[in-house]
Design a protein around this motif. Structure first.
Motif, mmCIF file in Angstrom:
data_model
loop_
_atom_site.group_PDB
_atom_site.id
_atom_site.type_symbol
_atom_site.label_atom_id
_atom_site.label_comp_id
_atom_site.label_asym_id
_atom_site.label_seq_id
_atom_site.Cartn_x
_atom_site.Cartn_y
_atom_site.Cartn_z
ATOM 1 N N ARG A 189 2.706 -23.918 11.257
ATOM 2 C CA ARG A 189 1.757 -23.285 10.336
ATOM 3 C C ARG A 189 1.934 -23.842 8.924
ATOM 4 N NH1 ARG A 189 -1.240 -19.150 12.022
ATOM 5 N NH2 ARG A 189 -1.619 -18.467 9.886
ATOM 6 N N GLY A 190 3.153 -24.248 8.598
ATOM 7 C CA GLY A 190 3.392 -24.829 7.282
ATOM 8 C C GLY A 190 2.597 -26.107 7.077
ATOM 9 N N ILE A 191 2.489 -26.927 8.128
ATOM 10 C CA ILE A 191 1.693 -28.152 8.042
ATOM 11 C C ILE A 191 0.230 -27.815 7.789
ATOM 12 C CG2 ILE A 191 0.918 -30.190 9.330
ATOM 13 C CD1 ILE A 191 3.581 -30.096 10.824
ATOM 14 N N LEU A 192 -0.202 -26.663 8.290
ATOM 15 C CA LEU A 192 -1.587 -26.217 8.129
ATOM 16 C C LEU A 192 -1.772 -25.359 6.876
ATOM 17 C CD1 LEU A 192 -2.126 -25.359 11.879
ATOM 18 C CD2 LEU A 192 -3.497 -27.029 10.605
ATOM 19 N N GLY A 193 -0.779 -25.354 6.003
ATOM 20 C CA GLY A 193 -0.901 -24.568 4.782
ATOM 21 C C GLY A 193 -0.814 -23.078 5.014
ATOM 22 N N GLY A 194 -0.135 -22.673 6.113
ATOM 23 C CA GLY A 194 0.011 -21.255 6.407
ATOM 24 C C GLY A 194 -1.201 -20.624 7.059
ATOM 25 N N ARG A 195 -2.132 -21.452 7.505
ATOM 26 C CA ARG A 195 -3.366 -20.941 8.092
ATOM 27 C C ARG A 195 -3.456 -21.315 9.564
ATOM 28 N NH1 ARG A 195 -7.493 -23.912 4.239
ATOM 29 N NH2 ARG A 195 -9.023 -22.987 5.663
ATOM 30 N N ASP A 196 -4.397 -20.665 10.269
ATOM 31 C CA ASP A 196 -4.716 -21.077 11.631
ATOM 32 C C ASP A 196 -5.360 -22.457 11.593
ATOM 33 O OD1 ASP A 196 -3.828 -18.644 12.454
ATOM 34 O OD2 ASP A 196 -5.782 -17.839 13.021
ATOM 35 N N GLY A 197 -5.169 -23.210 12.666
ATOM 36 C CA GLY A 197 -5.796 -24.529 12.702
ATOM 37 C C GLY A 197 -5.390 -25.330 13.914
ATOM 38 N N TYR A 198 -5.629 -26.624 13.827
ATOM 39 C CA TYR A 198 -5.407 -27.535 14.950
ATOM 40 C C TYR A 198 -4.650 -28.767 14.458
ATOM 41 C CZ TYR A 198 -9.357 -24.668 16.409
ATOM 42 O OH TYR A 198 -10.186 -23.602 16.665
ATOM 43 N N LEU A 199 -3.704 -29.208 15.274
ATOM 44 C CA LEU A 199 -2.955 -30.428 14.989
ATOM 45 C C LEU A 199 -3.125 -31.383 16.159
ATOM 46 C CD1 LEU A 199 0.424 -28.841 13.741
ATOM 47 C CD2 LEU A 199 -1.362 -29.850 12.313
ATOM 48 N N TRP A 209 -4.138 -35.810 12.605
ATOM 49 C CA TRP A 209 -4.805 -34.997 11.589
ATOM 50 C C TRP A 209 -4.481 -33.529 11.786
ATOM 51 C CZ3 TRP A 209 -7.438 -31.819 14.676
ATOM 52 C CH2 TRP A 209 -8.152 -32.316 15.772
ATOM 53 N N ALA A 210 -4.650 -32.764 10.714
ATOM 54 C CA ALA A 210 -4.553 -31.306 10.748
ATOM 55 C C ALA A 210 -5.887 -30.758 10.256
ATOM 56 C CB ALA A 210 -3.412 -30.819 9.864
ATOM 57 N N ARG A 211 -6.475 -29.848 11.036
ATOM 58 C CA ARG A 211 -7.785 -29.291 10.671
ATOM 59 C C ARG A 211 -7.789 -27.784 10.864
ATOM 60 N NH1 ARG A 211 -12.999 -32.924 11.861
ATOM 61 N NH2 ARG A 211 -12.348 -34.815 10.768
ATOM 62 N N TRP A 212 -8.615 -27.116 10.071
ATOM 63 C CA TRP A 212 -8.704 -25.664 10.143
ATOM 64 C C TRP A 212 -9.949 -25.211 10.895
ATOM 65 C CZ3 TRP A 212 -7.408 -28.562 5.904
ATOM 66 C CH2 TRP A 212 -6.078 -28.435 5.472
ATOM 67 N N ASP A 213 -10.895 -26.094 11.048
ATOM 68 C CA ASP A 213 -12.171 -25.760 11.685
ATOM 69 C C ASP A 213 -12.343 -26.616 12.925
ATOM 70 O OD1 ASP A 213 -14.847 -25.330 12.390
ATOM 71 O OD2 ASP A 213 -15.460 -25.045 10.304
ATOM 72 N N ALA A 214 -12.843 -26.026 14.004
ATOM 73 C CA ALA A 214 -13.026 -26.760 15.254
ATOM 74 C C ALA A 214 -14.235 -27.693 15.223
ATOM 75 C CB ALA A 214 -13.171 -25.780 16.425
ATOM 76 N N GLU A 215 -15.083 -27.533 14.234
ATOM 77 C CA GLU A 215 -16.282 -28.362 14.169
ATOM 78 C C GLU A 215 -15.907 -29.831 13.943
ATOM 79 O OE1 GLU A 215 -20.478 -28.770 11.651
ATOM 80 O OE2 GLU A 215 -19.049 -27.166 11.200
ATOM 81 N N GLY A 216 -16.417 -30.691 14.796
ATOM 82 C CA GLY A 216 -16.201 -32.127 14.652
ATOM 83 C C GLY A 216 -14.884 -32.650 15.163
ATOM 84 N N ILE A 217 -14.064 -31.801 15.793
ATOM 85 C CA ILE A 217 -12.749 -32.311 16.201
ATOM 86 C C ILE A 217 -12.831 -33.230 17.421
ATOM 87 C CG2 ILE A 217 -11.528 -30.325 15.226
ATOM 88 C CD1 ILE A 217 -11.031 -29.334 18.045
ATOM 89 N N ALA A 218 -13.899 -33.109 18.212
ATOM 90 C CA ALA A 218 -14.030 -34.004 19.364
ATOM 91 C C ALA A 218 -14.193 -35.447 18.889
ATOM 92 C CB ALA A 218 -15.204 -33.586 20.235
ATOM 93 N N GLU A 219 -15.079 -35.666 17.928
ATOM 94 C CA GLU A 219 -15.282 -37.009 17.388
ATOM 95 C C GLU A 219 -14.052 -37.482 16.622
ATOM 96 O OE1 GLU A 219 -16.730 -40.664 16.354
ATOM 97 O OE2 GLU A 219 -17.419 -39.245 17.899
ATOM 98 N N ALA A 220 -13.430 -36.596 15.864
ATOM 99 C CA ALA A 220 -12.225 -36.948 15.121
ATOM 100 C C ALA A 220 -11.093 -37.342 16.065
ATOM 101 C CB ALA A 220 -11.788 -35.785 14.235
ATOM 102 N N THR A 221 -11.027 -36.693 17.210
ATOM 103 C CA THR A 221 -10.010 -37.027 18.203
ATOM 104 C C THR A 221 -10.246 -38.417 18.796
ATOM 105 O OG1 THR A 221 -9.650 -34.700 18.762
ATOM 106 C CG2 THR A 221 -8.987 -36.337 20.413
ATOM 107 N N ARG A 222 -11.497 -38.701 19.128
ATOM 108 C CA ARG A 222 -11.815 -40.017 19.697
ATOM 109 C C ARG A 222 -11.473 -41.133 18.720
ATOM 110 N NH1 ARG A 222 -16.278 -37.130 21.855
ATOM 111 N NH2 ARG A 222 -17.576 -37.650 20.054
#
Length: 228
Positions: A189-199, A209-222
């Protein structure tokens, strides 16, 4: 085309065994990229990123560090070497400093700079994934995060205040939150700034990458995995 790694690519003073560690990590960085290229991934970005990432670590950190150790502990006059060894022993008496030196010598604290696969605009891109002790919902004694990760990329879904992702962009997902794994250390959670998110964690254990929103993570993953 030829790709060089280990002593074929860089030679260091043997002090600290840094050449071996660097060579092993060269292989860890390159192997999954070669596999992705052979599966039809973006070969130029995949293979170009190997040179950018490993050159930054080896030239900027390893070479300078081993040169310094060699000059101080092997080439300096005897009185200076003796004083340096005494100082080194005193420094190692501090647990926090000892841990920092161990991470430096083993190179498990090395992060990567921006590269054809690591977008400088993405949060946490290139950071080495920490290895916290996680606990399951059944109150077990805990297991290290690395022991849960199978070969390949993994998405860490860190959620305390939202539902877990139902359609992840890759098959391997580790959920950190209520009803799943708990991370008492708070490192993830520290990597995410103490917030929910995805690594998104690459096969070489570096965060893409570390992201807080699920929008666009499929393309970002590719893109981060060199798939397009």
């Amino acid at each position: 085309r030829c790709l060089l790694l280990g002593d074929a690519a860089h030679i260091h003073s043997p002090v600290g065994g840094q050449g071996m560690n660097a060579g092993v990590q060269d292989a860890a960085n390159l192997a999954w990229k070669l596999a992705a290229a052979l599966r039809g991934g973006d070969r130029e970005r995949l293979l170009d990123s190997y040179d950018v990432e490993r050159r930054a670590v080896v030239v900027e950190h390893v070479s300078r560090f081993t040169d310094f150790l060699t000059k101080v502990f092997m080439q300096a006059p005897a009185p200076l070497r003796g004083a340096a060894l005494l100082l080194f022993r005193a420094v190692l008496a501090c647990p926090r400093t000892r841990k920092t030196i161990l991470r430096r010598m083993s190179m498990i604290g090395s992060d990567y700079p921006a590269s054809p696969l690591l977008d400088a605009h993405e949060s946490a891109a290139g950071l080495r994934l920490p290895n916290p002790l996680l606990h399951g919902s059944d109150g077990d004694n805990g297991v290290r995060l690395y022991n849960l990760i199978a070969p390949g990329a993994v998405l860490l879904d860190v959620a305390e205040k939202r539902p877990f992702l139902t359609e992840p962009p890759i098959p391997q997902v580790i959920r950190i939150g209520p009803g799943e794994w708990r991370d008492p250390s708070g490192l993830l959670r520290g990597i995410l700034g103490g917030r929910d998110g995805y690594l998104l964690v690459r096969p070489d254990a570096h965060i893409a990458w570390a992201r807080w929103d699920a929008e666009g993570i499929a393309e970002a993953t590719r893109r981060a995995l060199g798939e397009g």
